[in-house]
Design an enzyme around this catalytic site. Sequence first.
Site, PDB file in Angstrom:
ATOM      1  N   GLY A  64       3.675 122.144 -24.235  1.00 19.47           N
ATOM      2  CA  GLY A  64       4.460 121.162 -24.987  1.00 19.47           C
ATOM      3  C   GLY A  64       5.924 121.493 -24.755  1.00 19.47           C
ATOM      4  N   ALA A  65       6.714 120.465 -24.439  1.00 21.93           N
ATOM      5  CA  ALA A  65       8.075 120.704 -23.934  1.00 21.93           C
ATOM      6  C   ALA A  65       8.945 121.599 -24.826  1.00 21.93           C
ATOM      7  CB  ALA A  65       8.743 119.354 -23.662  1.00 21.93           C
ATOM      8  N   ARG A 109       7.305 126.296 -15.124  1.00 20.78           N
ATOM      9  CA  ARG A 109       6.726 124.945 -14.990  1.00 20.78           C
ATOM     10  C   ARG A 109       7.896 123.998 -14.716  1.00 20.78           C
ATOM     11  NH1 ARG A 109       2.728 122.979 -19.582  1.00 20.78           N
ATOM     12  NH2 ARG A 109       2.035 121.544 -17.938  1.00 20.78           N
ATOM     13  N   GLN A 216      -5.908 118.258 -24.354  1.00 23.42           N
ATOM     14  CA  GLN A 216      -4.963 118.592 -25.438  1.00 23.42           C
ATOM     15  C   GLN A 216      -5.146 117.678 -26.649  1.00 23.42           C
ATOM     16  OE1 GLN A 216      -4.185 118.436 -22.212  1.00 23.42           O
ATOM     17  NE2 GLN A 216      -2.462 119.711 -21.648  1.00 23.42           N
ATOM     18  N   ASP A 257       8.336 114.889 -21.848  1.00 26.69           N
ATOM     19  CA  ASP A 257       8.701 116.146 -21.180  1.00 26.69           C
ATOM     20  C   ASP A 257      10.065 116.075 -20.516  1.00 26.69           C
ATOM     21  OD1 ASP A 257       5.546 116.095 -21.239  1.00 26.69           O
ATOM     22  OD2 ASP A 257       6.242 118.175 -21.167  1.00 26.69           O
ATOM     23  N   ASN A 267       5.818 112.081 -19.259  1.00 23.31           N
ATOM     24  CA  ASN A 267       4.960 112.681 -20.288  1.00 23.31           C
ATOM     25  C   ASN A 267       3.593 112.919 -19.654  1.00 23.31           C
ATOM     26  OD1 ASN A 267       4.565 113.588 -23.059  1.00 23.31           O
ATOM     27  ND2 ASN A 267       3.225 111.824 -23.306  1.00 23.31           N
ATOM     28  N   LYS A 268       2.694 113.455 -20.417  1.00 23.14           N
ATOM     29  CA  LYS A 268       1.362 113.812 -19.916  1.00 23.14           C
ATOM     30  C   LYS A 268       0.721 112.682 -19.121  1.00 23.14           C
ATOM     31  CE  LYS A 268      -0.388 116.934 -20.136  1.00 23.14           C
ATOM     32  NZ  LYS A 268      -0.300 117.898 -19.008  1.00 23.14           N
TER      33      LYS A 268
HETATM   34  O1  MRU Z   1       0.845 120.098 -20.105  1.00 21.90           O
HETATM   35  P1  MRU Z   1       1.333 120.120 -21.528  1.00 21.90           P
HETATM   36  O2  MRU Z   1       0.247 120.315 -22.528  1.00 21.90           O
HETATM   37  O3  MRU Z   1       2.495 121.071 -21.710  1.00 21.90           O
HETATM   38  O4  MRU Z   1       1.906 118.659 -21.744  1.00 21.90           O
HETATM   39  C1  MRU Z   1       2.503 118.344 -22.973  1.00 21.90           C
HETATM   40  C2  MRU Z   1       2.948 116.947 -23.109  1.00 21.90           C
HETATM   41  O5  MRU Z   1       2.903 116.159 -22.188  1.00 21.90           O
HETATM   42  C3  MRU Z   1       3.540 116.548 -24.429  1.00 21.90           C
HETATM   43  O6  MRU Z   1       3.256 115.224 -24.722  1.00 21.90           O
HETATM   44  C4  MRU Z   1       5.067 116.707 -24.350  1.00 21.90           C
HETATM   45  O7  MRU Z   1       5.411 117.988 -23.912  1.00 21.90           O
HETATM   46  C5  MRU Z   1       5.714 116.434 -25.649  1.00 21.90           C
HETATM   47  S1  MRU Z   1       5.536 117.802 -26.761  1.00 21.90           S
HETATM   48  C6  MRU Z   1       6.367 117.502 -28.186  1.00 21.90           C
END
Ligand code: MRU
Length: 365
Positions: A64-65, A109, A216, A257, A267-268
């Site tokens: 998560g960012a 990352r 997730q 992100d 985003n994801k």
């Molecule tokens: O690969 P991840 O689990 O780090 O991806 C996370 C996401 O895409 C979240 O939606 C994003 O980081 C927002 S977190 C507040």
Amino acid sequence: MTSPGSASAGNATVGLPKTLEWVGGDDGFLRLLDQTRLPRDVVFLDCRSAEQVHAAIQRLSVRGAPAIGLAGAFGVCLGAREWLERDRRDVERFLKGVDEVSDYVGGARPTAVNLVWAVRQVREAAYARRDAGVEAAWKAMLETSRRLLAEDVEICRQIGLHGADLIRDGMGVLTHCNAGALATAAHGTALSVMYAAHAAGRRFHVYADETRPLLQGARLTAFELTASGIPTTVLCDNMAGWLMSQGRVQLVIVGADRIAANGDTANKIGTYGLAVLAKHHGIPFYVAAPRSTFDRSLSDGRGIPIEQRGAHEVRGVGGSEVVAAGAEVYNPAFDVTPASLISGIITERGRVEPVTGGGIAQIFA
Ligand code: MRU
């Protein structure tokens, strides 16, 4: 690195275990909730080196960012502490070490800009105190990391307050991945909006995409929301369009992100498809994110680096191989949703709505 922990260390909002915390003083360590083990086990990882933090970020023990950014900040402190212990007098050598560890941790990352943003703050704190010597420079780095952690709690709370009125009684609210307390210091971003609406007494139902390949949504978002008493249904990612067509979704809120200067949002993986579906069904599509997720050096989303992850994440489900051996696998971790599909961006400074126009510049004024 792994230590069994208790779930008693409360998250500020929702009675969850803390996503991350610095334990102790200058000789302390970073404790991370190991999110790869949720929802089954509540286990913490105690990181005492930059290498351990780097590995935890890469394997998504912390993810998560905003949470990645905070972990990265403390990871740089841990790496810099080793330089301090080698030589407490030569500040130039120390700063060279800080540069090295910043590049290393900041590269764990590529997509979430919060990581390089937070690492930069900590590195700059060391440079700002260079005249006071190595120890003062290192202390400034730790102080900065602690401040960023405390600020993230309040920033996320503000995001929730700025978005809460979007959720009205009886709504179905769809979200993707986990943009909750587990992805931040507390409260979350997209989920903070839901927590604020819930606290205001609104009754609504959340639909959480399971979010393949690493689930997730099913593992983390459902864990958080059910712990908070918010009615939650998990669906496979490919069911969202049909759910919308049945009139069961009135609002989509996701995290981010990296957001380019024009509002294009990474985003994801799967977020872009959801935005297209929402547009087709006339459903408002909101992004919730702190200002640290904006990368205004990029004019649009084409410059956002998209992380490609290992094939094993797609090949394996529940520990068994499900993809025919001869097939190749495609596994981008993120996608980019064009600003034209986004109804608004909810930040700690208010909503940017519409996204196209001068609104983004205004939240930085
Ligand atoms: O690969 P991840 O689990 O780090 O991806 C996370 C996401 O895409 C979240 O939606 C994003 O980081 C927002 S977190 C507040």
